[in-house]
Design an enzyme around this catalytic site. Structure first.
Site, PDB file in Angstrom:
ATOM      1  N   LYS A   1      23.710 -13.967   1.073  1.00 54.72           N
ATOM      2  CA  LYS A   1      23.108 -12.634   1.041  1.00 54.72           C
ATOM      3  C   LYS A   1      23.837 -11.709   0.060  1.00 54.72           C
ATOM      4  O   LYS A   1      23.220 -10.916  -0.655  1.00 54.72           O
ATOM      5  CB  LYS A   1      23.164 -12.041   2.457  1.00 54.72           C
ATOM      6  CG  LYS A   1      22.353 -10.795   2.628  1.00 54.72           C
ATOM      7  CD  LYS A   1      22.255 -10.418   4.090  1.00 54.72           C
ATOM      8  CE  LYS A   1      21.404  -9.222   4.280  1.00 54.72           C
ATOM      9  NZ  LYS A   1      20.184  -9.473   5.031  1.00 54.72           N
TER      10      LYS A   1
ATOM     11  N   MET B   1      10.794  -6.671   4.450  1.00 52.69           N
ATOM     12  CA  MET B   1      11.007  -7.266   5.768  1.00 52.69           C
ATOM     13  C   MET B   1      12.315  -8.062   5.813  1.00 52.69           C
ATOM     14  O   MET B   1      12.328  -9.259   6.136  1.00 52.69           O
ATOM     15  CB  MET B   1       9.808  -8.141   6.145  1.00 52.69           C
ATOM     16  CG  MET B   1       8.482  -7.390   6.113  1.00 52.69           C
ATOM     17  SD  MET B   1       8.484  -5.840   7.055  1.00 52.69           S
ATOM     18  CE  MET B   1       7.986  -6.467   8.637  1.00 52.69           C
TER      19      MET B   1
ATOM     20  N   HIS C   1       8.893   2.843   9.164  1.00 55.77           N
ATOM     21  CA  HIS C   1       8.646   1.877  10.242  1.00 55.77           C
ATOM     22  C   HIS C   1       7.425   2.324  11.037  1.00 55.77           C
ATOM     23  O   HIS C   1       7.298   3.502  11.362  1.00 55.77           O
ATOM     24  CB  HIS C   1       9.876   1.770  11.144  1.00 55.77           C
ATOM     25  CG  HIS C   1       9.730   0.711  12.188  1.00 55.77           C
ATOM     26  ND1 HIS C   1       9.865  -0.637  11.897  1.00 55.77           N
ATOM     27  CD2 HIS C   1       9.425   0.790  13.502  1.00 55.77           C
ATOM     28  CE1 HIS C   1       9.654  -1.343  13.008  1.00 55.77           C
ATOM     29  NE2 HIS C   1       9.385  -0.499  13.986  1.00 55.77           N
TER      30      HIS C   1
ATOM     31  N   ASN D   1      13.793   4.009   4.864  1.00 55.42           N
ATOM     32  CA  ASN D   1      12.814   2.996   5.277  1.00 55.42           C
ATOM     33  C   ASN D   1      11.685   3.675   6.046  1.00 55.42           C
ATOM     34  O   ASN D   1      11.875   4.743   6.625  1.00 55.42           O
ATOM     35  CB  ASN D   1      13.512   1.981   6.190  1.00 55.42           C
ATOM     36  CG  ASN D   1      12.578   0.880   6.663  1.00 55.42           C
ATOM     37  OD1 ASN D   1      11.773   0.355   5.881  1.00 55.42           O
ATOM     38  ND2 ASN D   1      12.657   0.519   7.931  1.00 55.42           N
TER      39      ASN D   1
ATOM     40  N   VAL E   1      19.014  -5.029   5.426  1.00 51.75           N
ATOM     41  CA  VAL E   1      19.852  -4.713   4.258  1.00 51.75           C
ATOM     42  C   VAL E   1      21.312  -4.998   4.621  1.00 51.75           C
ATOM     43  O   VAL E   1      21.786  -4.622   5.688  1.00 51.75           O
ATOM     44  CB  VAL E   1      19.657  -3.238   3.842  1.00 51.75           C
ATOM     45  CG1 VAL E   1      20.626  -2.856   2.737  1.00 51.75           C
ATOM     46  CG2 VAL E   1      18.218  -3.020   3.384  1.00 51.75           C
TER      47      VAL E   1
ATOM     48  N   THR F   1       0.835  -1.214   0.000  1.00 52.01           N
ATOM     49  CA  THR F   1       0.000   0.000   0.000  1.00 52.01           C
ATOM     50  C   THR F   1       0.865   1.257   0.000  1.00 52.01           C
ATOM     51  O   THR F   1       0.499   2.259  -0.618  1.00 52.01           O
ATOM     52  CB  THR F   1      -0.975   0.036   1.205  1.00 52.01           C
ATOM     53  OG1 THR F   1      -0.233   0.068   2.421  1.00 52.01           O
ATOM     54  CG2 THR F   1      -1.912  -1.152   1.208  1.00 52.01           C
ATOM     55  N   ASN F   2       2.005   1.203   0.683  1.00 53.15           N
ATOM     56  CA  ASN F   2       2.901   2.369   0.648  1.00 53.15           C
ATOM     57  C   ASN F   2       3.501   2.545  -0.737  1.00 53.15           C
ATOM     58  O   ASN F   2       3.622   3.674  -1.225  1.00 53.15           O
ATOM     59  CB  ASN F   2       4.023   2.233   1.693  1.00 53.15           C
ATOM     60  CG  ASN F   2       3.545   2.632   3.067  1.00 53.15           C
ATOM     61  OD1 ASN F   2       3.414   3.823   3.365  1.00 53.15           O
ATOM     62  ND2 ASN F   2       3.249   1.650   3.899  1.00 53.15           N
TER      63      ASN F   2
HETATM   64  C1  GAR Z   1       4.059  -0.693   6.735  1.00 58.76           C
HETATM   65  O1  GAR Z   1       3.176  -0.397   7.780  1.00 58.76           O
HETATM   66  C2  GAR Z   1       5.482  -0.430   7.146  1.00 58.76           C
HETATM   67  O2  GAR Z   1       5.611   0.623   8.055  1.00 58.76           O
HETATM   68  C3  GAR Z   1       5.878  -1.737   7.769  1.00 58.76           C
HETATM   69  O3  GAR Z   1       5.285  -2.706   6.970  1.00 58.76           O
HETATM   70  C4  GAR Z   1       4.058  -2.201   6.447  1.00 58.76           C
HETATM   71  C5  GAR Z   1       4.001  -2.498   4.972  1.00 58.76           C
HETATM   72  O4  GAR Z   1       2.726  -2.218   4.459  1.00 58.76           O
HETATM   73  N1  GAR Z   1       7.297  -1.880   7.817  1.00 58.76           N
HETATM   74  C6  GAR Z   1       7.949  -2.498   8.800  1.00 58.76           C
HETATM   75  O5  GAR Z   1       7.396  -3.020   9.747  1.00 58.76           O
HETATM   76  C7  GAR Z   1       9.457  -2.482   8.652  1.00 58.76           C
HETATM   77  N2  GAR Z   1      10.105  -2.905   9.844  1.00 58.76           N
HETATM   78  P1  GAR Z   1       2.490  -2.108   2.903  1.00 58.76           P
HETATM   79  O6  GAR Z   1       3.107  -3.353   2.253  1.00 58.76           O
HETATM   80  O7  GAR Z   1       1.011  -2.100   2.741  1.00 58.76           O
HETATM   81  O8  GAR Z   1       3.140  -0.835   2.412  1.00 58.76           O
END
Ligand code: GAR
Length: 190
Positions: free
Chosen positions: A64, A89, A108, A106, A92, A12-13
């Site tokens: 990696k 997830m 969070h 990133n 890096v 979604t982001n």
């Molecule tokens: C987001 O809420 C982001 O902040 C989080 O994963 C979600 C991804 O949502 N990231 C973490 O937790 C990183 N440690 P999305 O796939 O719908 O954008």
């Protein structure tokens, strides 16, 4: 500015960022989506906007470093100058960090340094705090430890569940990420 978005899940982001480039809110072009999950929903979202996707399963690489070298090769082939992690997830590693030093950010779902790592939203609910939020930070070798660029609080009500809080957090993320990226890009091209 050509950017790549890395995502492992729903995306979604990633979609909010792509949308922002279409409306002119973000002066950048998303030229590549990288995912480590070949079935991630972000792939469908990218297809909708005709943004190319590289789905690279780390299991298919010896280590990696070789996995990340393949990513770096893809980024360079697409002339990517900035990397945006959006629900990627995975920590890096050195190969990617050295190739894109100071050019990886990133998002969070907490006010770092509180609740780093997995399930930040669940961690905030369990801690019974009244406020959590969203952090955007540069990426370093640690787990959610890089220099903080932007933060926005989100209030937790006693009735909130993981689902309702996640929805509130994501609403903030979808505004804050494109806006913050625009400031970073404007500064770096000054
Ligand atoms: C987001 O809420 C982001 O902040 C989080 O994963 C979600 C991804 O949502 N990231 C973490 O937790 C990183 N440690 P999305 O796939 O719908 O954008």
């Amino acid at each position: 500015m050509k950017i790549a978005i890395f995502a492992s899940g729903s995306g979604t982001n990633a979609e909010a960022i792509i949308e922002a480039t279409k409306t002119g809110q973000l002066d950048a072009e998303v030229v590549l989506i990288v995912t480590d999950k070949p079935k991630a929903k972000v792939i469908e979202r990218a297809d909708k906007y005709r943004v190319p996707v590289k789905a690279l399963d780390p299991k298919n690489y010896q280590n990696k470093a070789s996995y990340e070298q393949e990513i770096v090769d893809q980024l360079r082939a697409n002339e990517v100058s900035f990397v945006v992690l959006a629900g990627y997830m995975r920590l890096v590693g050195k190969t990617l960090l050295e190739a894109y030093e100071g050019r990886i950010v990133n998002i969070h779902p907490s006010l770092l340094p509180s609740y780093p790592g997995l399930d930040a939203i669940g961690q905030a609910i369990d801690a019974k705090v009244k406020i959590t939020g969203v952090t955007i930070h540069y990426v370093d070798a640690g787990m959610d430890t890089g220099l903080i660029i932007a933060q926005e609080p989100v209030r937790i009500e006693s009735t909130d569940t993981i689902e309702t809080l996640q929805a509130k957090v994501q609403k903030v993320e979808h505004q804050l990420y494109p806006r913050t990226l625009q400031s970073i890009i404007a500064e770096s091209t000054e």
